[in-house]
Design a protein around this motif. Sequence first.
Motif, PDB file in Angstrom:
ATOM      1  N   LEU A  59      37.549  37.311  48.615  1.00  0.00           N
ATOM      2  CA  LEU A  59      36.775  38.470  48.187  1.00  0.00           C
ATOM      3  C   LEU A  59      37.655  39.719  48.055  1.00  0.00           C
ATOM      4  O   LEU A  59      37.486  40.513  47.129  1.00  0.00           O
ATOM      5  CB  LEU A  59      35.628  38.733  49.164  1.00  0.00           C
ATOM      6  N   THR A  60      38.595  39.889  48.980  1.00  0.00           N
ATOM      7  CA  THR A  60      39.494  41.042  48.912  1.00  0.00           C
ATOM      8  C   THR A  60      40.354  40.973  47.661  1.00  0.00           C
ATOM      9  O   THR A  60      40.538  41.979  46.958  1.00  0.00           O
ATOM     10  CB  THR A  60      40.395  41.104  50.161  1.00  0.00           C
ATOM     11  N   THR A  61      40.878  39.793  47.374  1.00  0.00           N
ATOM     12  CA  THR A  61      41.705  39.626  46.181  1.00  0.00           C
ATOM     13  C   THR A  61      40.914  39.935  44.918  1.00  0.00           C
ATOM     14  O   THR A  61      41.376  40.665  44.034  1.00  0.00           O
ATOM     15  CB  THR A  61      42.258  38.194  46.103  1.00  0.00           C
ATOM     16  N   VAL A  62      39.707  39.411  44.839  1.00  0.00           N
ATOM     17  CA  VAL A  62      38.878  39.637  43.648  1.00  0.00           C
ATOM     18  C   VAL A  62      38.484  41.107  43.538  1.00  0.00           C
ATOM     19  O   VAL A  62      38.526  41.696  42.454  1.00  0.00           O
ATOM     20  CB  VAL A  62      37.629  38.732  43.680  1.00  0.00           C
ATOM     21  N   THR A  63      38.116  41.716  44.664  1.00  0.00           N
ATOM     22  CA  THR A  63      37.756  43.137  44.647  1.00  0.00           C
ATOM     23  C   THR A  63      38.937  43.981  44.173  1.00  0.00           C
ATOM     24  O   THR A  63      38.773  44.896  43.358  1.00  0.00           O
ATOM     25  CB  THR A  63      37.322  43.603  46.051  1.00  0.00           C
ATOM     26  N   VAL A 144      47.282  39.385  43.537  1.00  0.00           N
ATOM     27  CA  VAL A 144      46.368  40.362  42.939  1.00  0.00           C
ATOM     28  C   VAL A 144      46.947  40.918  41.639  1.00  0.00           C
ATOM     29  O   VAL A 144      46.270  41.004  40.613  1.00  0.00           O
ATOM     30  CB  VAL A 144      46.093  41.523  43.916  1.00  0.00           C
ATOM     31  N   LEU A 145      48.230  41.300  41.694  1.00  0.00           N
ATOM     32  CA  LEU A 145      48.848  41.996  40.563  1.00  0.00           C
ATOM     33  C   LEU A 145      49.459  41.056  39.526  1.00  0.00           C
ATOM     34  O   LEU A 145      49.821  41.507  38.431  1.00  0.00           O
ATOM     35  CB  LEU A 145      49.932  42.957  41.082  1.00  0.00           C
ATOM     36  N   GLY A 146      49.609  39.793  39.882  1.00  0.00           N
ATOM     37  CA  GLY A 146      50.238  38.871  38.949  1.00  0.00           C
ATOM     38  C   GLY A 146      51.716  39.160  38.774  1.00  0.00           C
ATOM     39  O   GLY A 146      52.274  38.974  37.696  1.00  0.00           O
ATOM     40  N   ARG A 147      52.371  39.637  39.848  1.00  0.00           N
ATOM     41  CA  ARG A 147      53.797  39.938  39.818  1.00  0.00           C
ATOM     42  C   ARG A 147      54.450  39.275  41.016  1.00  0.00           C
ATOM     43  O   ARG A 147      53.777  38.753  41.905  1.00  0.00           O
ATOM     44  CB  ARG A 147      54.042  41.452  39.860  1.00  0.00           C
ATOM     45  N   SER A 148      55.772  39.309  41.063  1.00  0.00           N
ATOM     46  CA  SER A 148      56.471  38.718  42.198  1.00  0.00           C
ATOM     47  C   SER A 148      56.296  39.581  43.435  1.00  0.00           C
ATOM     48  O   SER A 148      55.991  40.781  43.344  1.00  0.00           O
ATOM     49  CB  SER A 148      57.964  38.579  41.879  1.00  0.00           C
TER      50      SER A 148
END
Length: 295
Positions: A59-63, A144-148
Amino acid sequence: MAAGADTGIAGERGQLLNVAYRLLGSLVEAEDAVQEAYARWYGLAPARRAAVSQPGAWLTTVTARICLDVLGSARARRERYVGAWLPEPLPEAPDAADPAARIVLDESVSMAFLVVLEAMTPAERVAFVLHDVFRYPFAEIADVLGRSAAACRQLASSGRRRLGAARGADPVPLAERAAVVRHVKEAWESRDIPTLIGLLDPAAVMTADGGGMAGAALRPVEGAAGIARYMVAIADRAPGLSLRLCEVNGLPGLAASQGGAVRTVAAFELNGGRVDRIWVIRNPEKLGPWVRDEE
């Protein structure tokens, strides 16, 4: 899913609101982001929900991802905003039924802190808030950010530098802040311009947010003398204005009421024993918790 599990998921709401408010600076938008995260959770097939080992982390990641999207679109909206955009102020000890009651009031929700967050890029803000405020590891922030993780570490470091550059060199104890704000209130009520000037740093800045819905200076008012005259002019144009000391995002501030309703909330930042920043929120859409607080 068992009823107990549903209860546990519901118990994550407070934490999610705390994350979302710091990421967005708006209680309304934070509530919407959390609601959307829950909608996505319950939209999963039962088998997929059962496969999630840590629903709170999910939930934290999606939020956070939802907030990242909101931050991206908010930049364009705020370019069209009438006057300055300021974070939504929170009152002290709000009603337990109010979502604001779930926000933990600490340094990371002070107006000064939130204003600095506004200067960060969306990615910086997410990386900095999740890591430095909530202590999430960079491996999770990377998801979350889609980065390394290394890139997220650099983003958080950049955000930290922005915050460090904006912080005053002379932090003022809370009791001293409260005393100074009380003196500001008294001088404002008595229209005492010389005393107001003495309480303000010569280079003080007042920024107001009316959002085009309430009268407010469209540009920051600079200098102690200019701010003092502006404050007295406001009082002269608002018969029946009533000021009360309050907490704004956990720090001393003032709420101004007229006709029994809060019309203005002011937050103060001090440096060297004098007020050097004043943030004035007059947009009625941002004063919902304050209206409820008066009832």
